[in-house]
Scaffold this active site. Sequence first.
Site, PDB file in Angstrom:
ATOM      1  N   HIS A  43       0.840  -1.203   0.000  1.00  0.00           N
ATOM      2  CA  HIS A  43       0.000   0.000   0.000  1.00  0.00           C
ATOM      3  C   HIS A  43       0.877   1.255   0.000  1.00  0.00           C
ATOM      4  CE1 HIS A  43      -3.429  -2.591   0.987  1.00  0.00           C
ATOM      5  NE2 HIS A  43      -4.193  -1.576   0.647  1.00  0.00           N
ATOM      6  N   HIS A  90       0.352  -2.917   9.301  1.00  0.00           N
ATOM      7  CA  HIS A  90       1.784  -2.768   9.027  1.00  0.00           C
ATOM      8  C   HIS A  90       2.473  -2.070  10.191  1.00  0.00           C
ATOM      9  CE1 HIS A  90       2.049  -4.253   4.940  1.00  0.00           C
ATOM     10  NE2 HIS A  90       0.998  -3.548   4.604  1.00  0.00           N
TER      11      HIS A  90
END
Length: 296
Positions: A43, A90
């Site tokens: 991302h 993350h």
Amino acid sequence: MPFLYRYIGQLMKDILKMPRPSPKIVIQMEPMYVSEYGMPSTHAMIGFSVPFSLLYFCSQRYEFPFVVGLAVCSVWCLLICLSRLYLGMHSVLDIIGGLLLVTGLFALILPLADILDNFQLTSLLAPLIMGAGFLIPSLYYPQTFSEEVSQGQWGPTWADTVTILAAGWGIFMGSWLNYQMGLITAPAITTDGPVLPPPYPIIWPSSQQVIYTIFRTVAGLACLATVRIAGKTMAHLAVCAYYKRDPNEVKGKNLVKFELPVKFFTYAAIGMSATFFIPALFRGLNIARDTMYTEV
């Protein structure tokens, strides 16, 4: 290029095999992706590559304040990265790793962008070479020879990678067909150079063009949804017929030999529809954006 960046990021996840943040430390708000590895953050890579690619190429073609464009791209990238931390998917290290990786890829690939673009559009060998370039990585992935795959299953990272590559191949084929049919054209050249050399001023759309844009967006999304449903259904039936299995028997079991060809065909059809078939429909309805295929 974003397809290449995303593929390399997905590949690195299954090579490095660094887990996502522990649920003991964070609340993971996207449970379907918990089984994927975390490093690097794809991302973050896409959040950087898409806006900054647009900034790089548009700054050479259109007149606009570069500082404003840089600020917008930076804020966009920052919001994407922060959202991954907020969702618990993350760590900061994953984000930094993704940004460093995509920055290095930028430095390597951007100088070759015009050469690659010219080859993809003009070469008669491009469909064969690019087709192999998209299909082979879909078939042979780090998980291909894992125990999970030997039992017929595949993981979400590989599945997402196939989706990315298939859509990229469809978009490429649609663009190649547009060029070969004369719908994509290079700027006119005279003895004095291009008739209208860049950068060009940005022209704001009229009220009629805004209405057409809204209609094209709604109609285009409806067409893509139809292509996805029809393509997935037909591909599933065809693959089941090839293996002589009952479609209801294998549905939902995540079997790689069934799911991979279905996913590749479906998203390749979506990519080609978005760049070739749906714009052709809009031309037939006389609502196409005139400059869509002249901006080479």
